[in-house]
Design a protein around this motif. Structure first.
Motif, PDB file in Angstrom:
ATOM      1  N   SER A 155       0.663  -1.203  -0.295  1.00  0.00           N
ATOM      2  CA  SER A 155      -0.179   0.390   0.036  1.00  0.00           C
ATOM      3  C   SER A 155       1.210   1.316   0.231  1.00  0.00           C
ATOM      4  O   SER A 155       1.940   1.048   1.011  1.00  0.00           O
ATOM      5  N   PHE A 165       1.490   5.263   0.371  1.00  0.00           N
ATOM      6  CA  PHE A 165       0.825   7.001   0.893  1.00  0.00           C
ATOM      7  C   PHE A 165       2.344   7.921   0.196  1.00  0.00           C
ATOM      8  O   PHE A 165       3.326   7.694  -0.739  1.00  0.00           O
ATOM      9  N   GLN A 174       1.859  12.310   2.482  1.00  0.00           N
ATOM     10  CA  GLN A 174       0.753  11.717   3.013  1.00  0.00           C
ATOM     11  C   GLN A 174       1.054  11.349   4.543  1.00  0.00           C
ATOM     12  O   GLN A 174       0.695  10.037   4.857  1.00  0.00           O
ATOM     13  N   ASP A 194       0.442  11.704   7.036  1.00  0.00           N
ATOM     14  CA  ASP A 194      -0.369  11.744   8.784  1.00  0.00           C
ATOM     15  C   ASP A 194      -0.935  10.465   8.334  1.00  0.00           C
ATOM     16  O   ASP A 194      -2.081   9.976   9.110  1.00  0.00           O
ATOM     17  N   ARG A 195      -1.282  10.006   7.058  1.00  0.00           N
ATOM     18  CA  ARG A 195      -2.312   8.556   6.561  1.00  0.00           C
ATOM     19  C   ARG A 195      -1.449   7.874   6.507  1.00  0.00           C
ATOM     20  O   ARG A 195      -2.062   6.386   6.879  1.00  0.00           O
ATOM     21  N   GLU A 237      -0.844   6.002   8.818  1.00  0.00           N
ATOM     22  CA  GLU A 237      -1.396   4.771  10.053  1.00  0.00           C
ATOM     23  C   GLU A 237      -2.628   4.369   9.829  1.00  0.00           C
ATOM     24  O   GLU A 237      -2.746   2.883   9.621  1.00  0.00           O
ATOM     25  N   SER A 238      -3.676   4.794   8.958  1.00  0.00           N
ATOM     26  CA  SER A 238      -4.877   4.469   8.091  1.00  0.00           C
ATOM     27  C   SER A 238      -4.801   3.016   6.903  1.00  0.00           C
ATOM     28  O   SER A 238      -4.992   2.039   7.072  1.00  0.00           O
ATOM     29  N   LEU A 239      -2.746   3.270   6.933  1.00  0.00           N
ATOM     30  CA  LEU A 239      -2.758   1.668   6.039  1.00  0.00           C
ATOM     31  C   LEU A 239      -2.265   0.822   6.121  1.00  0.00           C
ATOM     32  O   LEU A 239      -2.146  -0.502   5.941  1.00  0.00           O
ATOM     33  N   LYS A 279      -2.383  -2.939   8.369  1.00  0.00           N
ATOM     34  CA  LYS A 279      -3.031  -4.285   8.400  1.00  0.00           C
ATOM     35  C   LYS A 279      -2.467  -4.542   9.481  1.00  0.00           C
ATOM     36  O   LYS A 279      -1.048  -4.217   9.700  1.00  0.00           O
ATOM     37  N   THR A 314       1.047  -6.116   8.123  1.00  0.00           N
ATOM     38  CA  THR A 314       1.935  -4.665   7.570  1.00  0.00           C
ATOM     39  C   THR A 314       3.689  -5.641   8.377  1.00  0.00           C
ATOM     40  O   THR A 314       3.261  -5.573   9.550  1.00  0.00           O
ATOM     41  N   HIS A 356       3.437   0.198  15.986  1.00  0.00           N
ATOM     42  CA  HIS A 356       2.598  -0.837  15.465  1.00  0.00           C
ATOM     43  C   HIS A 356       3.488  -1.932  15.841  1.00  0.00           C
ATOM     44  O   HIS A 356       3.505  -3.039  14.820  1.00  0.00           O
TER      45      HIS A 356
END
Length: 388
Positions: free
Chosen positions: A126, A128, A132, A134-135, A137-139, A141, A144, A172
């Motif tokens: 995935s 970014f 981005q 700041d994006r 963490e939304s990617l 899984k 990961t 994470h």
């Protein structure tokens, strides 16, 4: 730790009985043993020594040891090329079903690994973009395993905040992998900002003279153990000759990179004043969108500049066709200034939408600023820009 310049020059293998001042070449494929027990213990890894040059060699070990000292790493392995370092590192650490989060701005061959080859083993990626962070963490899984970045990026020269990304990876429990090729360990050490592993194409500034191919991965000892075992069995080892060249090259890395950076800043400042250019990106220009981040994590701005010609593809062709002194090549980090058109060379295999997503337009030109006198570099660029 000694100063960077001292480590780069003085870290070398033990002298032989001949008391040589400069490290000799060990052009041998294998090594001999005194008896059966020494041979057994060596292959069982009860005794640390050279067995076979696909595993280790005095020259490759010296080169790796230097990079580890300069990057602040625990262990490393030297590869035949930068891409073999990247592929082997991923292949050693990832299992079927694992997931990668990566900045979209990566070298074209790395992107091809992510999109064409790793999916064969059910490994997905995935992306970014550089703006981005700041994006990220939304990617992430449950599957990961690795977060991968280049900084500065190739060829758009974006800067990613390694401290911020390192904190996300630690939170994470994700392996943080940084390609440090454009900066070299002289300008930044990603491990200080949370990186677990650092990769270089040694072909570039580490060699610095366009002579040999090479790659290296360094970092955490436990992770490098897995990389070493995979490399030992799959065979992408660096040649002793190339390692000898690269180890000697490191002795001049600091003085070379200082000059590269000083020249590049002057060239970038010149380019910003040109009417035919709509955009110039260089980390230590105040106009760079991540200037403050660059100043935080880099000693100087590096030797790579990206700029956009207003009239696009045709203007780019005219500019390249009128270059006289500088070289037209896909390489970078050479003593000689190199001009490249990424859309048709290094990133030419990417789909148009993928190129545009990371800022690689038809008019984008990348300059690897060399060690010639800055006035001569600027004069060549100036006359090429003036050509009709």
């Amino acid at each position: 730790m000694k100063h960077f310049e001292t480590e780069a020059i003085r870290a070398q293998m033990e002298r032989s009985q001949y008391k040589e001042h400069s490290t000799p070449l060990y052009l041998t494929s294998s090594f001999v043993f005194d008896d059966a027990e020494e041979m057994r213990a060596s292959f069982a890894e009860e005794k640390e020594r050279n067995l076979y040059s696909r595993f280790t060699n005095p020259n490759t070990s010296e080169f790796v040891d230097k990079i580890c000292k300069l990057e602040g790493a625990e262990a490393g392995y030297a590869f035949a090329t930068g891409m073999s370092a990247i592929f082997t590192t991923f292949a050693a650490l990832l299992d079927s079903g694992d997931h990668i989060v990566s900045c979209r701005s990566v070298f074209g061959s790395t992107h091809t690994l992510f999109t064409k080859y790793l999916p064969k083993w059910n490994i997905t990626t995935s992306y970014f973009t550089a703006d981005q962070v700041d994006r990220i963490e939304s990617l992430i899984k449950p599957e990961t395993k690795v977060l991968y970045i280049e900084t500065p990026t190739n060829p758009a020269i974006d800067i990613l905040d390694m401290e911020k990304i390192g904190a996300i990876c630690k939170k994470h429990d994700i392996i943080f992998l940084v390609d440090n090729c454009f900066a070299t360990p002289y300008l930044q050490q990603p491990i200080k900002y949370g990186a677990d592993l650092v990769i270089h194409s040694a072909t570039k500034l580490l060699d610095g003279q366009g002579r040999v191919l090479g790659g290296v991965t360094v970092g955490r000892k436990d992770l490098m153990r897995e990389v070493y075992l995979f490399a030992r069995n799959s065979g992408p080892a660096m040649s002793p000759f190339n390692a000898w060249i690269l180890s000697k090259s490191l002795e001049t890395l600091a003085v070379r990179v200082d000059r590269h950076c000083d020249n590049a800043l002057k060239v970038a400042e010149f380019l910003e004043q040109q009417d035919k250019i709509s955009m110039v990106k260089y980390p230590f220009l105040k106009s760079h969108p991540q200037y403050e981040t660059a100043k935080k994590q880099m000693k100087k701005g590096g030797n790579i500049i990206a700029f956009e010609l207003k009239d696009g593809l045709e203007a780019g062709r005219t500019f390249l066709n009128n270059i006289k002194m500088c070289s037209l090549s896909a390489n970078l980090g050479d003593t000689r200034t190199i001009v490249t058109h990424p859309a048709s060379t290094t990133h030419g295999r990417l789909a148009v939408e993928d190129r545009l997503a990371v800022g690689i337009t038809d008019g984008l030109v990348r300059i690897s600023v060399g060690l010639e006198h800055e006035e001569d570099i600027i004069a060549d660029i100036k006359q090429a820009l003036a050509a009709e």
